[in-house]
Write a protein that holds these residues in place. Structure first.
Motif, PDB file in Angstrom:
ATOM      1  N   ASN A  70     105.893 -35.386  49.561  1.00 17.16           N
ATOM      2  CA  ASN A  70     106.394 -36.745  49.323  1.00 17.16           C
ATOM      3  C   ASN A  70     105.285 -37.797  49.357  1.00 17.16           C
ATOM      4  O   ASN A  70     105.569 -38.991  49.485  1.00 17.16           O
ATOM      5  N   LYS A  71     104.040 -37.361  49.255  1.00 18.51           N
ATOM      6  CA  LYS A  71     102.920 -38.302  49.317  1.00 18.51           C
ATOM      7  C   LYS A  71     102.946 -39.257  48.129  1.00 18.51           C
ATOM      8  O   LYS A  71     103.203 -38.846  46.999  1.00 18.51           O
ATOM      9  N   ASN A  72     102.672 -40.514  48.420  1.00 16.17           N
ATOM     10  CA  ASN A  72     102.661 -41.560  47.396  1.00 16.17           C
ATOM     11  C   ASN A  72     101.215 -41.906  47.073  1.00 16.17           C
ATOM     12  O   ASN A  72     100.535 -42.553  47.855  1.00 16.17           O
ATOM     13  N   ARG A  73     100.737 -41.447  45.919  1.00 17.82           N
ATOM     14  CA  ARG A  73      99.343 -41.638  45.538  1.00 17.82           C
ATOM     15  C   ARG A  73      99.253 -42.209  44.126  1.00 17.82           C
ATOM     16  O   ARG A  73     100.143 -42.004  43.299  1.00 17.82           O
ATOM     17  N   GLU A  74      98.138 -42.867  43.858  1.00 18.51           N
ATOM     18  CA  GLU A  74      97.882 -43.387  42.515  1.00 18.51           C
ATOM     19  C   GLU A  74      97.140 -42.370  41.657  1.00 18.51           C
ATOM     20  O   GLU A  74      97.206 -42.418  40.424  1.00 18.51           O
ATOM     21  N   ALA A  75      96.420 -41.472  42.304  1.00 16.04           N
ATOM     22  CA  ALA A  75      95.629 -40.476  41.587  1.00 16.04           C
ATOM     23  C   ALA A  75      95.685 -39.158  42.329  1.00 16.04           C
ATOM     24  O   ALA A  75      95.923 -39.113  43.537  1.00 16.04           O
ATOM     25  N   VAL A  76      95.441 -38.069  41.596  1.00 13.23           N
ATOM     26  CA  VAL A  76      95.356 -36.751  42.214  1.00 13.23           C
ATOM     27  C   VAL A  76      94.141 -36.042  41.645  1.00 13.23           C
ATOM     28  O   VAL A  76      93.862 -36.097  40.443  1.00 13.23           O
ATOM     29  N   VAL A  77      93.387 -35.389  42.533  1.00 13.07           N
ATOM     30  CA  VAL A  77      92.221 -34.589  42.161  1.00 13.07           C
ATOM     31  C   VAL A  77      92.573 -33.132  42.422  1.00 13.07           C
ATOM     32  O   VAL A  77      92.895 -32.767  43.559  1.00 13.07           O
ATOM     33  N   ILE A  78      92.519 -32.314  41.376  1.00 15.79           N
ATOM     34  CA  ILE A  78      92.910 -30.909  41.494  1.00 15.79           C
ATOM     35  C   ILE A  78      91.671 -30.027  41.412  1.00 15.79           C
ATOM     36  O   ILE A  78      90.960 -30.011  40.403  1.00 15.79           O
ATOM     37  N   ARG A  79      91.446 -29.277  42.495  1.00 16.01           N
ATOM     38  CA  ARG A  79      90.374 -28.276  42.545  1.00 16.01           C
ATOM     39  C   ARG A  79      91.035 -26.910  42.409  1.00 16.01           C
ATOM     40  O   ARG A  79      91.958 -26.577  43.157  1.00 16.01           O
ATOM     41  N   THR A  80      90.588 -26.117  41.452  1.00 14.67           N
ATOM     42  CA  THR A  80      91.142 -24.775  41.286  1.00 14.67           C
ATOM     43  C   THR A  80      90.229 -23.756  41.952  1.00 14.67           C
ATOM     44  O   THR A  80      89.012 -23.957  42.061  1.00 14.67           O
ATOM     45  N   ILE A  81      90.836 -22.663  42.405  1.00 13.34           N
ATOM     46  CA  ILE A  81      90.044 -21.585  42.988  1.00 13.34           C
ATOM     47  C   ILE A  81      90.243 -20.312  42.161  1.00 13.34           C
ATOM     48  O   ILE A  81      91.294 -20.117  41.556  1.00 13.34           O
ATOM     49  N   PRO A  82      89.169 -19.489  42.114  1.00 17.57           N
ATOM     50  CA  PRO A  82      87.904 -19.594  42.858  1.00 17.57           C
ATOM     51  C   PRO A  82      87.087 -20.805  42.405  1.00 17.57           C
ATOM     52  O   PRO A  82      87.104 -21.182  41.232  1.00 17.57           O
ATOM     53  N   ASN A  83      86.363 -21.401  43.367  1.00 16.03           N
ATOM     54  CA  ASN A  83      85.611 -22.634  43.110  1.00 16.03           C
ATOM     55  C   ASN A  83      84.125 -22.357  43.296  1.00 16.03           C
ATOM     56  O   ASN A  83      83.554 -22.622  44.349  1.00 16.03           O
TER      57      ASN A  83
ATOM     58  N   LEU B 267      92.880 -35.909  37.718  1.00 17.31           N
ATOM     59  CA  LEU B 267      91.525 -35.374  37.609  1.00 17.31           C
ATOM     60  C   LEU B 267      91.572 -33.884  37.899  1.00 17.31           C
ATOM     61  O   LEU B 267      92.211 -33.449  38.876  1.00 17.31           O
ATOM     62  N   ILE B 268      90.881 -33.095  37.086  1.00 17.68           N
ATOM     63  CA  ILE B 268      90.972 -31.644  37.206  1.00 17.68           C
ATOM     64  C   ILE B 268      89.637 -31.004  36.844  1.00 17.68           C
ATOM     65  O   ILE B 268      88.872 -31.552  36.040  1.00 17.68           O
ATOM     66  N   ASP B 269      89.346 -29.842  37.422  1.00 15.20           N
ATOM     67  CA  ASP B 269      88.051 -29.196  37.208  1.00 15.20           C
ATOM     68  C   ASP B 269      88.076 -28.164  36.089  1.00 15.20           C
ATOM     69  O   ASP B 269      87.297 -27.206  36.086  1.00 15.20           O
ATOM     70  N   LEU B 270      88.938 -28.371  35.111  1.00 10.55           N
ATOM     71  CA  LEU B 270      89.063 -27.508  33.948  1.00 10.55           C
ATOM     72  C   LEU B 270      88.711 -28.286  32.685  1.00 10.55           C
ATOM     73  O   LEU B 270      88.733 -29.521  32.695  1.00 10.55           O
ATOM     74  N   PRO B 271      88.406 -27.608  31.576  1.00 10.67           N
ATOM     75  CA  PRO B 271      88.077 -28.334  30.344  1.00 10.67           C
ATOM     76  C   PRO B 271      89.264 -29.055  29.728  1.00 10.67           C
ATOM     77  O   PRO B 271      89.084 -29.962  28.916  1.00 10.67           O
ATOM     78  N   SER B 272      90.476 -28.666  30.129  1.00  8.66           N
ATOM     79  CA  SER B 272      91.665 -29.340  29.611  1.00  8.66           C
ATOM     80  C   SER B 272      92.843 -29.061  30.525  1.00  8.66           C
ATOM     81  O   SER B 272      92.897 -28.024  31.191  1.00  8.66           O
ATOM     82  N   VAL B 273      93.809 -29.987  30.547  1.00  6.58           N
ATOM     83  CA  VAL B 273      95.061 -29.701  31.243  1.00  6.58           C
ATOM     84  C   VAL B 273      95.930 -28.767  30.408  1.00  6.58           C
ATOM     85  O   VAL B 273      96.927 -28.243  30.902  1.00  6.58           O
ATOM     86  N   ASP B 274      95.570 -28.571  29.138  1.00  5.31           N
ATOM     87  CA  ASP B 274      96.364 -27.715  28.252  1.00  5.31           C
ATOM     88  C   ASP B 274      95.652 -26.407  27.933  1.00  5.31           C
ATOM     89  O   ASP B 274      94.437 -26.268  28.114  1.00  5.31           O
ATOM     90  N   LYS B 275      96.414 -25.471  27.433  1.00  9.10           N
ATOM     91  CA  LYS B 275      95.910 -24.162  27.016  1.00  9.10           C
ATOM     92  C   LYS B 275      94.867 -24.335  25.910  1.00  9.10           C
ATOM     93  O   LYS B 275      95.009 -25.190  25.033  1.00  9.10           O
ATOM     94  N   GLU B 276      93.811 -23.536  25.977  1.00 11.11           N
ATOM     95  CA  GLU B 276      92.721 -23.678  25.012  1.00 11.11           C
ATOM     96  C   GLU B 276      93.213 -23.557  23.574  1.00 11.11           C
ATOM     97  O   GLU B 276      92.872 -24.384  22.719  1.00 11.11           O
ATOM     98  N   LYS B 277      93.999 -22.555  23.304  1.00  9.99           N
ATOM     99  CA  LYS B 277      94.510 -22.343  21.942  1.00  9.99           C
ATOM    100  C   LYS B 277      96.033 -22.434  21.999  1.00  9.99           C
ATOM    101  O   LYS B 277      96.718 -21.465  22.321  1.00  9.99           O
ATOM    102  N   ASP B 278      96.557 -23.630  21.688  1.00 13.14           N
ATOM    103  CA  ASP B 278      97.999 -23.870  21.815  1.00 13.14           C
ATOM    104  C   ASP B 278      98.597 -24.439  20.536  1.00 13.14           C
ATOM    105  O   ASP B 278      99.652 -25.070  20.570  1.00 13.14           O
ATOM    106  N   ASP B 279      97.895 -24.214  19.413  1.00 11.43           N
ATOM    107  CA  ASP B 279      98.361 -24.701  18.104  1.00 11.43           C
ATOM    108  C   ASP B 279      98.486 -26.221  18.072  1.00 11.43           C
ATOM    109  O   ASP B 279      99.289 -26.777  17.317  1.00 11.43           O
ATOM    110  N   GLY B 280      97.706 -26.897  18.896  1.00 14.40           N
ATOM    111  CA  GLY B 280      97.704 -28.352  18.873  1.00 14.40           C
ATOM    112  C   GLY B 280      98.913 -29.006  19.523  1.00 14.40           C
ATOM    113  O   GLY B 280      99.147 -30.205  19.331  1.00 14.40           O
ATOM    114  N   ASN B 281      99.656 -28.266  20.336  1.00 13.12           N
ATOM    115  CA  ASN B 281     100.868 -28.835  20.948  1.00 13.12           C
ATOM    116  C   ASN B 281     100.551 -29.818  22.079  1.00 13.12           C
ATOM    117  O   ASN B 281     101.277 -30.791  22.281  1.00 13.12           O
TER     118      ASN B 281
END
Length: 249
Positions: free
Chosen positions: A128-141, A175-189
């Motif tokens: 239930n945290k109320n934040r303006e931004a979120v930073v997502i670190r994925t593992i393995p890091n 904010l995320i440590d990946l090249p995209s929040v979307d799948k690399e090859k997703d037919d442009g969806n």
């Protein structure tokens, strides 16, 4: 040098001399992080006639030309103009730069041939945290994220309903440590992009997505202030330097 910030009627103290930089710089060359099938960026002396922009080669100054794509070659922040027909500049969309932020760590879940960030994972991490931004670190890091060649590797990505959750919680800056929040090859969806910016509803023109960050393992999960710094390009995306500040007790 310390600053006291009043946020939602509560005062917080941060130490401005202890910034936590979570950006990946553009360095040029083969060791630079790359994605989206592009060659590495280039940083090289400008040459014109007898002039060479390098002091060690006889020039009066170091005067480099830089060739890069913000989406491919390092930490970058993008606005909804990334996916709209109408031009929108991230330099205009982002007009505030300090945000209450939550850093979370997520282990993407296996789904078929993919690894994904699910709605359930974000619900558990954010509660239930109320934040303006979120930073997502994925593992393995691993530190190799700072030089990884992502093209044709099918990196992990965020599910559409996970992006909807962040939008519905009022998260303005993802904010995320990946090249995209979307799948690399997703037919442009671009389902997660579209969901986070609510393209089919009340478009969130001031919301941003920052990709290709690197959050060191020495930075614990928790609450921080984020200073989201942009290079002032009039473009849908710009190289950026997100910096975290620990909140003192």
């Amino acid at each position: 040098m310390k600053a006291i910030i009043k946020h939602n009627k509560i005062k917080y103290t941060i130490d401005l001399t202890n910034p936590l930089d979570i950006s990946i710089p553009i360095t040029g060359g083969d060791n630079n992080v790359t994605s989206w099938y592009l060659s590495p960026p280039k940083i090289e002396p400008h040459k014109e006639g007898e002039f060479v922009g390098k002091v060690t080669e006889g020039g009066s100054t170091n005067f480099n030309d830089i060739y890069f794509n913000p989406h491919s070659h390092g930490t970058h922040t993008e606005c909804v103009g990334h996916i709209t027909e109408e031009f929108r500049s991230v330099n205009k969309c982002l007009s505030k730069y300090f945000f209450m932020t939550e850093v979370i760590t997520v282990a993407p879940e296996k789904m078929g041939d993919d690894f994904v960030i699910s709605k359930k994972q974000l619900q558990y991490a954010l509660g239930n945290k109320n934040r303006e931004a979120v930073v997502i670190r994925t593992i393995p890091n691993l530190s190799e994220k700072k030089s990884r060649q992502y093209s044709h590797t099918n990196p992990p990505y965020m599910m559409e309903d996970a992006a909807e959750l962040l939008r519905d919680k009022g998260i303005e800056h993802l904010l995320i440590d990946l090249p995209s929040v979307d799948k690399e090859k997703d037919d442009g969806n671009l389902l997660a992009h579209r969901a986070f910016w609510d393209v089919e509803g009340k478009m969130r023109q001031n919301a941003t997505i920052t990709e290709l960050i690197f959050v060191a393992n020495t930075i614990p999960d928790g609450k921080y202030f984020l200073n989201l710094q942009l290079a002032p390009f009039e473009n849908d995306a710009s190289p950026s330097r997100p910096v975290l500040y620990k909140i003192e007790d």
